[in-house]
Design a protein around this motif. Structure first.
Motif, mmCIF file in Angstrom:
data_model
loop_
_atom_site.group_PDB
_atom_site.id
_atom_site.type_symbol
_atom_site.label_atom_id
_atom_site.label_comp_id
_atom_site.label_asym_id
_atom_site.label_seq_id
_atom_site.Cartn_x
_atom_site.Cartn_y
_atom_site.Cartn_z
ATOM 1 N N PRO A 4 -65.511 -134.433 -45.129
ATOM 2 C CA PRO A 4 -64.158 -135.001 -46.637
ATOM 3 C C PRO A 4 -63.639 -135.867 -45.773
ATOM 4 N N GLU A 5 -63.128 -136.398 -46.750
ATOM 5 C CA GLU A 5 -61.740 -137.772 -46.635
ATOM 6 C C GLU A 5 -60.733 -137.345 -46.129
ATOM 7 N N SER A 6 -60.191 -137.471 -45.083
ATOM 8 C CA SER A 6 -58.557 -137.101 -44.365
ATOM 9 C C SER A 6 -58.096 -137.373 -45.958
ATOM 10 N N GLN A 7 -57.175 -136.772 -45.783
ATOM 11 C CA GLN A 7 -55.196 -136.875 -47.415
ATOM 12 C C GLN A 7 -54.273 -137.397 -46.500
ATOM 13 N N TYR A 8 -54.185 -137.662 -44.723
ATOM 14 C CA TYR A 8 -53.324 -137.628 -43.769
ATOM 15 C C TYR A 8 -53.509 -139.367 -43.118
ATOM 16 N N ARG A 9 -52.446 -139.691 -43.252
ATOM 17 C CA ARG A 9 -51.775 -141.385 -42.903
ATOM 18 C C ARG A 9 -51.996 -141.198 -41.619
#
Length: 54
Positions: A4-9
């Motif tokens: 899953p793609e990370s949602q945090y920068r």
């Protein structure tokens, strides 16, 4: 299964420094709180509680 793609920068160095300072402040406040409870307990029970036989 794809990751899953990370949602945090990533944090900027300034944000990391602020987070570290906040963590240190919380740790110091918690330590002061524990020390306050310890001192109040000793005051309430009396100084002889430290020299009792085990």
């Amino acid at each position: 299964m794809p990751e899953p793609e990370s949602q945090y920068r990533p944090l900027t160095p300034e944000e990391e420094a602020r987070r570290r300072k906040r963590s240190v402040a919380i740790a110091l406040a918690l330590g002061a709180w524990v020390l306050l409870f310890f001192v109040l307990t000793i005051v309430k029970l009396g100084p002889q509680i430290l020299s009792r036989p085990l």
